[in-house]
Write a protein that holds these residues in place. Structure first.
Motif, PDB file in Angstrom:
ATOM      1  N   SER A   6       0.827  -1.205   0.000  1.00  0.00           N
ATOM      2  CA  SER A   6       0.000   0.000   0.000  1.00  0.00           C
ATOM      3  C   SER A   6       0.862   1.256   0.000  1.00  0.00           C
ATOM      4  O   SER A   6       0.588   2.215  -0.711  1.00  0.00           O
ATOM      5  CB  SER A   6      -0.934  -0.014   1.212  1.00  0.00           C
ATOM      6  OG  SER A   6      -1.791  -1.131   1.169  1.00  0.00           O
ATOM      7  N   MET A   7       1.918   1.241   0.789  1.00  0.00           N
ATOM      8  CA  MET A   7       2.809   2.384   0.823  1.00  0.00           C
ATOM      9  C   MET A   7       3.496   2.592  -0.517  1.00  0.00           C
ATOM     10  O   MET A   7       3.684   3.706  -0.970  1.00  0.00           O
ATOM     11  CB  MET A   7       3.843   2.189   1.930  1.00  0.00           C
ATOM     12  CG  MET A   7       3.279   2.314   3.341  1.00  0.00           C
ATOM     13  SD  MET A   7       2.570   3.937   3.659  1.00  0.00           S
ATOM     14  CE  MET A   7       4.059   4.918   3.564  1.00  0.00           C
ATOM     15  N   SER A   8       3.871   1.495  -1.175  1.00  0.00           N
ATOM     16  CA  SER A   8       4.509   1.592  -2.482  1.00  0.00           C
ATOM     17  C   SER A   8       3.553   2.209  -3.501  1.00  0.00           C
ATOM     18  O   SER A   8       3.934   3.065  -4.296  1.00  0.00           O
ATOM     19  CB  SER A   8       4.961   0.204  -2.940  1.00  0.00           C
ATOM     20  OG  SER A   8       5.525   0.272  -4.225  1.00  0.00           O
ATOM     21  N   TRP A   9       2.290   1.785  -3.482  1.00  0.00           N
ATOM     22  CA  TRP A   9       1.289   2.356  -4.385  1.00  0.00           C
ATOM     23  C   TRP A   9       1.063   3.830  -4.073  1.00  0.00           C
ATOM     24  O   TRP A   9       0.970   4.658  -4.971  1.00  0.00           O
ATOM     25  CB  TRP A   9      -0.004   1.569  -4.239  1.00  0.00           C
ATOM     26  CG  TRP A   9      -1.159   2.178  -4.986  1.00  0.00           C
ATOM     27  CD1 TRP A   9      -1.447   2.017  -6.295  1.00  0.00           C
ATOM     28  CD2 TRP A   9      -2.149   3.060  -4.452  1.00  0.00           C
ATOM     29  NE1 TRP A   9      -2.569   2.743  -6.628  1.00  0.00           N
ATOM     30  CE2 TRP A   9      -3.021   3.395  -5.513  1.00  0.00           C
ATOM     31  CE3 TRP A   9      -2.382   3.600  -3.183  1.00  0.00           C
ATOM     32  CZ2 TRP A   9      -4.119   4.231  -5.329  1.00  0.00           C
ATOM     33  CZ3 TRP A   9      -3.463   4.431  -3.008  1.00  0.00           C
ATOM     34  CH2 TRP A   9      -4.320   4.744  -4.077  1.00  0.00           C
ATOM     35  N   PHE A  10       0.978   4.152  -2.809  1.00  0.00           N
ATOM     36  CA  PHE A  10       0.783   5.545  -2.406  1.00  0.00           C
ATOM     37  C   PHE A  10       1.986   6.396  -2.792  1.00  0.00           C
ATOM     38  O   PHE A  10       1.836   7.548  -3.204  1.00  0.00           O
ATOM     39  CB  PHE A  10       0.545   5.613  -0.894  1.00  0.00           C
ATOM     40  CG  PHE A  10       0.344   7.013  -0.378  1.00  0.00           C
ATOM     41  CD1 PHE A  10      -0.861   7.671  -0.576  1.00  0.00           C
ATOM     42  CD2 PHE A  10       1.369   7.671   0.278  1.00  0.00           C
ATOM     43  CE1 PHE A  10      -1.054   8.966  -0.107  1.00  0.00           C
ATOM     44  CE2 PHE A  10       1.190   8.957   0.750  1.00  0.00           C
ATOM     45  CZ  PHE A  10      -0.022   9.612   0.562  1.00  0.00           C
ATOM     46  N   GLY A  11       3.190   5.833  -2.650  1.00  0.00           N
ATOM     47  CA  GLY A  11       4.391   6.578  -3.027  1.00  0.00           C
ATOM     48  C   GLY A  11       4.428   6.872  -4.516  1.00  0.00           C
ATOM     49  O   GLY A  11       4.773   7.981  -4.925  1.00  0.00           O
ATOM     50  N   ARG A  12       4.064   5.873  -5.330  1.00  0.00           N
ATOM     51  CA  ARG A  12       4.037   6.099  -6.780  1.00  0.00           C
ATOM     52  C   ARG A  12       3.003   7.148  -7.157  1.00  0.00           C
ATOM     53  O   ARG A  12       3.240   8.003  -8.022  1.00  0.00           O
ATOM     54  CB  ARG A  12       3.753   4.780  -7.503  1.00  0.00           C
ATOM     55  CG  ARG A  12       4.905   3.781  -7.450  1.00  0.00           C
ATOM     56  CD  ARG A  12       4.696   2.686  -8.478  1.00  0.00           C
ATOM     57  NE  ARG A  12       3.488   1.920  -8.207  1.00  0.00           N
ATOM     58  CZ  ARG A  12       3.439   0.815  -7.475  1.00  0.00           C
ATOM     59  NH1 ARG A  12       4.553   0.344  -6.927  1.00  0.00           N
ATOM     60  NH2 ARG A  12       2.307   0.186  -7.283  1.00  0.00           N
ATOM     61  N   LEU A  13       1.846   7.088  -6.508  1.00  0.00           N
ATOM     62  CA  LEU A  13       0.798   8.071  -6.793  1.00  0.00           C
ATOM     63  C   LEU A  13       1.244   9.476  -6.386  1.00  0.00           C
ATOM     64  O   LEU A  13       1.018  10.455  -7.122  1.00  0.00           O
ATOM     65  CB  LEU A  13      -0.483   7.689  -6.050  1.00  0.00           C
ATOM     66  CG  LEU A  13      -1.683   8.622  -6.264  1.00  0.00           C
ATOM     67  CD1 LEU A  13      -2.095   8.616  -7.723  1.00  0.00           C
ATOM     68  CD2 LEU A  13      -2.848   8.191  -5.364  1.00  0.00           C
ATOM     69  N   SER A  14       1.889   9.571  -5.231  1.00  0.00           N
ATOM     70  CA  SER A  14       2.369  10.875  -4.758  1.00  0.00           C
ATOM     71  C   SER A  14       3.432  11.431  -5.700  1.00  0.00           C
ATOM     72  O   SER A  14       3.438  12.626  -6.018  1.00  0.00           O
ATOM     73  CB  SER A  14       2.925  10.748  -3.337  1.00  0.00           C
ATOM     74  OG  SER A  14       1.930  10.304  -2.439  1.00  0.00           O
ATOM     75  N   LEU A  15       4.338  10.552  -6.131  1.00  0.00           N
ATOM     76  CA  LEU A  15       5.383  10.996  -7.049  1.00  0.00           C
ATOM     77  C   LEU A  15       4.795  11.471  -8.367  1.00  0.00           C
ATOM     78  O   LEU A  15       5.168  12.528  -8.884  1.00  0.00           O
ATOM     79  CB  LEU A  15       6.373   9.855  -7.292  1.00  0.00           C
ATOM     80  CG  LEU A  15       7.504  10.139  -8.291  1.00  0.00           C
ATOM     81  CD1 LEU A  15       8.370  11.287  -7.797  1.00  0.00           C
ATOM     82  CD2 LEU A  15       8.339   8.882  -8.511  1.00  0.00           C
ATOM     83  N   GLY A  16       3.851  10.703  -8.913  1.00  0.00           N
ATOM     84  CA  GLY A  16       3.217  11.108 -10.161  1.00  0.00           C
ATOM     85  C   GLY A  16       2.454  12.415 -10.029  1.00  0.00           C
ATOM     86  O   GLY A  16       2.520  13.280 -10.912  1.00  0.00           O
ATOM     87  N   GLY A  17       1.730  12.559  -8.921  1.00  0.00           N
ATOM     88  CA  GLY A  17       0.994  13.805  -8.702  1.00  0.00           C
ATOM     89  C   GLY A  17       1.909  14.994  -8.539  1.00  0.00           C
ATOM     90  O   GLY A  17       1.636  16.086  -9.056  1.00  0.00           O
ATOM     91  N   GLY A  18       3.022  14.803  -7.810  1.00  0.00           N
ATOM     92  CA  GLY A  18       3.973  15.897  -7.635  1.00  0.00           C
ATOM     93  C   GLY A  18       4.614  16.320  -8.945  1.00  0.00           C
ATOM     94  O   GLY A  18       4.747  17.516  -9.229  1.00  0.00           O
ATOM     95  N   LEU A  19       5.014  15.334  -9.760  1.00  0.00           N
ATOM     96  CA  LEU A  19       5.623  15.656 -11.050  1.00  0.00           C
ATOM     97  C   LEU A  19       4.620  16.348 -11.976  1.00  0.00           C
ATOM     98  O   LEU A  19       4.978  17.283 -12.698  1.00  0.00           O
ATOM     99  CB  LEU A  19       6.166  14.384 -11.703  1.00  0.00           C
ATOM    100  CG  LEU A  19       7.376  13.738 -11.014  1.00  0.00           C
ATOM    101  CD1 LEU A  19       7.755  12.442 -11.715  1.00  0.00           C
ATOM    102  CD2 LEU A  19       8.564  14.689 -10.999  1.00  0.00           C
ATOM    103  N   ALA A  20       3.370  15.876 -11.955  1.00  0.00           N
ATOM    104  CA  ALA A  20       2.352  16.510 -12.794  1.00  0.00           C
ATOM    105  C   ALA A  20       2.095  17.941 -12.352  1.00  0.00           C
ATOM    106  O   ALA A  20       1.942  18.847 -13.188  1.00  0.00           O
ATOM    107  CB  ALA A  20       1.049  15.692 -12.737  1.00  0.00           C
TER     108      ALA A  20
END
Length: 277
Positions: A6-20
């Motif tokens: 779950s943390m890995s999925w959340f981290g990827r989502l956070s990274l994608g949102g931050g880059l966007a």
């Protein structure tokens, strides 16, 4: 295991949102710089017409050239002054007025630019009345203001690198009879070169982007690019500004990539020397 997933999925989502959040506006700016329509929000087909309009606009090109000139000169002087100040703060022991010196170095970073620009304007006006110099506000006064602002940031970067640096090589060179000046140019300077490159790029960005302080220190015939963009945007958005922003992003990207290549080359060279020893 489920928690890690779950943390890995959340981290990827956070990274994608931050880059966007950071880069999506820049992508939109670049895409709409090739828009054939005069309306910046309506796509009417691919066109390079706004770039031709931009290159034909003498006011924009003059402001762009002036901003690049001031940014390069201010960054170069800021690197020199910041390196010297960083050496004093990192390598010199306690001396009378060190706390005051450190406070004066960091003051431009925490002080509002409005106050800094106003104080420098009053300084230059007083100098003109008493000394007759500078004769008018222009490139020189803008350059001095930008150097004052950027030197503080460069000092922090250089000082941090010097504090963290292993001094064993310098001490070995001193034991072998090398003079301090030679030690600095042969050993210390190559080791802090990545920090110097970072300070230069940071200074270049700050100078190229500055509007508040420049508004106080500029005069007739010395309009920088941020001033020109600000004055035109108040009258309405124009696709020509998108083209100008795209070229600015391109210039900054080339500088950042070049600096990263230099720093990576220096890291590989240091790693090879360490492995050989």
């Amino acid at each position: 295991m489920h928690s890690t997933s779950s943390m890995s999925w959340f981290g990827r989502l956070s990274l994608g949102g931050g880059l966007a959040f950071l880069y999506l506006p820049i992508v939109v700016l670049v895409v709409y710089s090739f828009n054939a329509s005069k309306l910046v929000s309506v796509w009417a087909g691919f066109s390079l017409g706004w770039y031709q309009t931009l290159f034909d606009d003498e006011a924009v090109m003059a402001a762009f050239g002036l901003s690049l000139k001031v940014a390069v000169l201010a960054s170069a002087m800021s690197v020199v002054l910041g390196t010297l100040a960083g050496l004093v703060m990192a390598r010199f022991g306690p001396f009378r007025g060190k706390s005051l010196f450190a406070g004066m170095l960091t003051a431009p970073m925490v002080m509002p630019e409005v106050i800094t620009g106003l104080s420098m304007l009053l300084l230059f006006v007083s100098m003109q009345q008493w000394l007759g110099f500078p004769e008018e506000r222009g490139v020189l006064t803008i350059w001095v203001g930008h150097v004052t602002l950027c030197t503080a940031y460069v000092t922090v970067v250089i000082r941090s690198r010097l504090v963290e640096m292993d001094r064993s090589l310098e001490e070995a060179a001193m034991d072998l009879g090398a003079r301090p000046l030679k030690i600095f140019f042969v050993i210390t300077l190559p080791l802090i070169l990545p920090a110097i490159a970072s300070g230069f790029l940071l200074s270049f960005t700050l100078s190229l982007d500055d509007l508040v302080m420049t508004a106080f220190l500029s005069g007739p015939g010395s309009t920088t690019l941020p001033q020109l963009i600000f004055s035109r945007v108040r009258l309405g958005l124009n696709p020509e500004i998108n083209a100008l922003g795209t070229l600015t992003v391109l210039v900054v990207a080339v500088l950042v990539i070049s600096a990263n290549r230099i720093m990576l080359r220096q890291e590989k060279r240091r790693a090879a020397l360490a492995a050989a020893s």
